[in-house]
Design a protein around this motif. Structure first.
Motif, short mmCIF file in Angstrom:
data_model
loop_
_atom_site.label_atom_id
_atom_site.label_comp_id
_atom_site.label_asym_id
_atom_site.label_seq_id
_atom_site.Cartn_x
_atom_site.Cartn_y
_atom_site.Cartn_z
N VAL A 123 -2.04 10.56 7.24
CA VAL A 123 -1.06 9.62 7.80
C VAL A 123 0.13 9.43 6.87
O VAL A 123 1.15 8.90 7.29
N GLY A 159 -3.26 -1.41 -1.53
CA GLY A 159 -3.74 -1.53 -0.14
C GLY A 159 -5.17 -1.04 0.02
O GLY A 159 -6.08 -1.43 -0.72
N THR A 160 -5.35 -0.14 0.97
CA THR A 160 -6.65 0.47 1.27
C THR A 160 -7.40 0.87 0.01
O THR A 160 -8.60 0.67 -0.10
N ARG A 219 -7.09 -0.13 -3.06
CA ARG A 219 -7.46 -1.23 -3.96
C ARG A 219 -8.69 -1.94 -3.38
O ARG A 219 -9.63 -2.26 -4.08
N GLY A 275 0.85 -1.19 0.00
CA GLY A 275 0.00 0.00 0.00
C GLY A 275 0.88 1.24 0.00
O GLY A 275 2.05 1.19 -0.43
N PHE A 276 0.37 2.36 0.49
CA PHE A 276 1.15 3.60 0.54
C PHE A 276 2.48 3.36 1.26
O PHE A 276 3.53 3.85 0.83
N SER A 277 2.44 2.60 2.39
CA SER A 277 3.67 2.41 3.18
C SER A 277 4.72 1.62 2.40
O SER A 277 5.88 2.03 2.30
N GLY A 330 -0.35 -2.24 7.09
CA GLY A 330 -1.47 -1.31 7.27
C GLY A 330 -2.27 -1.57 8.53
O GLY A 330 -2.38 -2.70 9.01
N TYR A 369 -2.98 14.46 1.01
CA TYR A 369 -3.04 13.00 1.02
C TYR A 369 -2.41 12.46 -0.27
O TYR A 369 -3.07 11.89 -1.13
N VAL A 375 2.50 -13.23 3.42
CA VAL A 375 3.48 -13.59 4.45
C VAL A 375 2.73 -14.22 5.61
O VAL A 375 1.76 -13.67 6.13
N ASP A 427 -10.60 11.48 3.25
CA ASP A 427 -11.24 12.56 3.99
C ASP A 427 -10.22 13.58 4.49
O ASP A 427 -10.51 14.40 5.37
N GLU A 487 3.24 -8.90 -1.59
CA GLU A 487 1.86 -8.37 -1.47
C GLU A 487 0.89 -9.53 -1.68
O GLU A 487 0.96 -10.23 -2.67
N ARG A 488 -0.03 -9.68 -0.72
CA ARG A 488 -0.94 -10.84 -0.78
C ARG A 488 -1.96 -10.73 -1.91
O ARG A 488 -2.46 -11.73 -2.41
C1 LIG Z 1 -11.90 3.81 3.45
C2 LIG Z 1 -10.65 4.41 4.04
C3 LIG Z 1 -10.38 5.75 3.85
C4 LIG Z 1 -9.22 6.31 4.39
N1 LIG Z 1 -8.99 7.64 4.22
C5 LIG Z 1 -7.89 8.19 4.75
C6 LIG Z 1 -7.63 9.60 4.61
O1 LIG Z 1 -8.39 10.33 4.01
N2 LIG Z 1 -6.53 10.10 5.19
C7 LIG Z 1 -5.65 9.31 5.88
O2 LIG Z 1 -4.65 9.82 6.38
N3 LIG Z 1 -5.86 7.99 6.01
C8 LIG Z 1 -6.94 7.41 5.47
N4 LIG Z 1 -7.17 6.07 5.63
C9 LIG Z 1 -6.16 5.24 6.30
C10 LIG Z 1 -5.33 4.47 5.24
O3 LIG Z 1 -5.39 3.13 5.55
C11 LIG Z 1 -3.91 4.99 5.20
O4 LIG Z 1 -3.95 6.35 4.83
C12 LIG Z 1 -2.98 4.31 4.19
O5 LIG Z 1 -3.64 3.93 3.02
C13 LIG Z 1 -2.28 3.14 4.84
O6 LIG Z 1 -1.39 2.59 3.91
P1 LIG Z 1 -0.56 1.28 4.30
O7 LIG Z 1 0.27 0.95 3.13
O8 LIG Z 1 0.12 1.47 5.61
O9 LIG Z 1 -1.67 0.16 4.55
P2 LIG Z 1 -2.67 -0.49 3.51
O10 LIG Z 1 -3.11 0.47 2.51
O11 LIG Z 1 -3.70 -1.18 4.34
O12 LIG Z 1 -1.78 -1.58 2.76
C14 LIG Z 1 -1.34 -2.74 3.42
C15 LIG Z 1 -1.05 -3.79 2.36
O13 LIG Z 1 -0.48 -4.93 3.00
C16 LIG Z 1 -1.01 -6.10 2.41
N5 LIG Z 1 -0.87 -7.18 3.40
C17 LIG Z 1 -1.46 -7.27 4.61
N6 LIG Z 1 -1.08 -8.40 5.23
C18 LIG Z 1 -0.23 -9.03 4.37
C19 LIG Z 1 0.50 -10.25 4.44
N7 LIG Z 1 0.45 -11.04 5.52
N8 LIG Z 1 1.28 -10.60 3.40
C20 LIG Z 1 1.36 -9.83 2.29
N9 LIG Z 1 0.68 -8.65 2.17
C21 LIG Z 1 -0.09 -8.26 3.21
C22 LIG Z 1 -2.46 -5.73 2.12
O14 LIG Z 1 -3.01 -6.56 1.13
C23 LIG Z 1 -2.30 -4.28 1.65
O15 LIG Z 1 -2.11 -4.19 0.26
C24 LIG Z 1 -8.31 5.50 5.12
C25 LIG Z 1 -8.61 4.15 5.32
C26 LIG Z 1 -9.76 3.61 4.78
C27 LIG Z 1 -10.04 2.15 5.02
#
Ligand SMILES: Cc1cc2nc3c(=O)[nH]c(=O)nc-3n(C[C@H](O)[C@H](O)[C@H](O)COP(=O)(O)OP(=O)(O)OC[C@H]3O[C@@H](n4cnc5c(N)ncnc54)[C@H](O)[C@@H]3O)c2cc1C
Length: 504
Positions: free
Chosen positions: A400, A50-51, A53, A21-23, A143, A69, A112, A63, A43-44
């Protein structure tokens, strides 16, 4: 970090990032910028995002304003709205992955399942769905909001109609003319309720706790403005900086009762202007201090609730039956479809019981129900292991992505230190980690999240707020971007590991 390979690790990447995802994408881009190429992103799912997709429900959008963002290093002049819709954010992420040439590091469809530190070899053993990996560094970017939670309601499996979670929207289910129940009134529900309301025959929205809702003021971005941003990027950067500062000010109500009352007044006026029916307003009025639960933003949720085909049900749900939802007052709300909008499990990461550190203990065992980390990013007892969006890094007031970028800088700082001093493994000092966590806890005490008189998903099973960062983003960025070598344990290469490298 070394660059040599042993025979059996030939072509094994030195770094494994879990999650795209973003991270994960931000981390991968930064590694490439640092000249580090020897990594893989597991990526699973079948694509990155992530979020953005997974959450494809109608009306899904950020939001926090898109200008903030988005990655600081990848401004997007083409955002179509102040708060861009999901499809655009997902496309932006995929574009970043391609433009920064990190696509080739991705392995999709690889979940993983476990990771354990091998202290003799000073490596991680990572097991994913189809193979095992032996990286030196593991970065967990899974995430906080990636695992949807179904509510525990008696009789849930007995429902005869269709049921799905908003994060796994069933686009194949036709809602037109159907009787639909929505369980939950959180950030996702208030986005999709206005979209499905005109379509469905009847909509029953089950509300356990009323959310505070502020005006959103979303609007399209004019074509001339996009042109200006494209040709004079500094103006978009200035807009981003102004938005950042404005949102930093929004942090005030979380720790200042007078500021909170001002925001409550704005939210109450918003409701008053949009809901004419005083009985409905009474049901929608929250009974706790603003900010205790996530403050929501919407311009169309209240008007949707006021439509004749919508009922706001505030009686507690007693059970789910074959025909619909039974509430505590004995009424059966017969429906064809139930949409669950009850969110995620941020304080209980699925992988935590399966990540084992130096002493053989899992992350979940060391946490004992309450996630803790040094700067939300590294973990005492877990060498060369980092978490992005880890404990106490979520925000109630801003993007975030600012936190993620700061954490990424922290990881890069540790890696640079290791390379420059030929260090094999690093983990935060346990005392430094405890001090960090204690100071976060102390600063959270005075906030509405901890003292606002509500229960929320910020609070974990032990009653501790292990989700949110207590202060403005600026403080996190200033503190976390800096590496204090005294707060880490730096471990030289063990002989067994050194032998491997010489043999290679
Ligand atoms: C509907 C919604 C709206 C949001 N809006 C905002 C906003 O406006 N502003 C804001 O700051 N934040 C918002 N958020 C929070 C948002 O989650 C974060 O901003 C950001 O997208 C997090 O990115 P990430 O990569 O850390 O996590 P994620 O986007 O959740 O990505 C994690 C990835 O890890 C993968 N994964 C998980 N477990 C495993 C595993 N065991 N093995 C392999 N892959 C795995 C998942 O498939 C996913 O692709 C929102 C969240 C949601 C749900």
């Amino acid at each position: 970090m070394s660059t040599a390979h042993t025979t059996d690790e030939f072509r094994m990447p030195r770094i494994v990032i879990i999650g795209g995802g973003f991270s994960g994408i931000g981390m991968a881009i930064r590694l490439r910028a640092e000249g580090i190429d020897d990594f893989v992103v597991l990526e699973r799912a079948a694509s990155h995002g992530g979020t953005w997709r997974d959450n494809s429900y109608p009306g899904c959008a950020c939001d926090v304003q898109s200008v903030l963002y988005s990655f600081s290093f990848a401004p997007n002049p083409d955002w179509t709205r102040t708060f861009s819709p999901q499809a655009e954010i997902w496309a932006y992420l995929r574009r970043c992955a391609t433009e920064y040439d990190i696509d080739r590091h991705f392995v999709f469809g690889e979940t993983v399942q476990a990771a354990a530190w091998d202290d003799e070899r000073q490596q991680w053993r990572v097991q994913s769905s189809t193979r095992s990996w032996r990286p030196e560094i593991v970065i967990m970017a899974t995430g906080g909001l990636s695992d949807a939670v179904m509510p525990r309601i008696e009789g849930l499996p007995t429902f005869r109609g269709t049921m799905f979670h908003s994060a796994q929207w069933r686009h194949d289910v036709e809602l037109t003319g159907k009787r639909v129940a929505v369980i939950g009134t959180g950030a996702s529900a208030i986005q999709f309720v206005p979209r499905i309301q005109p379509q469905v025959a009847q909509l029953a929205v089950f509300q356990r706790t009323a959310p505070w809702i502020m005006p959103r003021r979303d609007k399209p971005i004019a074509a001339w403005r996009k042109q200006v941003y494209r040709h004079v990027p500094i103006l978009q950067r200035a807009h981003r900086a102004a938005t950042y500062l404005l949102r930093e000010a929004l942090h005030l109500p979380f720790r200042n009762a007078r500021a909170a009352r001002v925001v409550e007044w704005i939210a109450a006026r918003h409701m008053q202007a949009q809901v004419a029916d005083s009985a409905l307003r009474a049901k929608l009025r929250p009974g706790y201090r603003i900010g205790c639960k996530r403050i929501l933003v919407s311009d169309d949720y209240y008007p949707a609730l006021a439509q004749p085909n919508v009922t706001l049900v505030t009686d507690a749900i007693a059970s789910i039956e074959a025909a619909g939802v039974r509430t505590a007052d004995g009424a059966l709300h017969a429906v064809d479809v139930i949409i669950v909008g009850t969110g995620f499990r941020p304080t209980d990461p699925v992988l935590a019981p399966h990540i084992c550190g130096r002493m053989g203990e899992s992350l979940a065992e060391t946490w004992q129900g309450s996630p803790r980390a040094y700067m939300g990013t590294s973990h005492a007892g877990f060498p060369n292991f980092f978490s992005l969006m880890g404990p106490n890094t979520a925000l109630g007031h801003s993007s975030v992505l600012l936190m993620i970028e700061a954490q990424v800088e922290h990881v890069i700082g540790v890696l640079q230190y290791m390379v420059s001093r030929h260090i094999a493994a690093a983990e935060p000092d346990a005392v430094a980690q405890r001090a960090w966590v204690a100071s976060v806890d102390a600063r959270l005490q005075a906030t509405t999240w901890n003292a606002g008189g509500c229960s929320s998903w910020y609070i974990d099973a032990t009653g501790r707020n292990s989700t949110l960062w207590p202060d403005g983003v600026g403080r996190f960025r200033r503190t976390v971007a800096r590496i204090d070598p005294r707060e880490y344990r730096w471990m030289p290469r063990h002989e067994a590991r050194a032998r491997d490298l010489v043999d290679a």
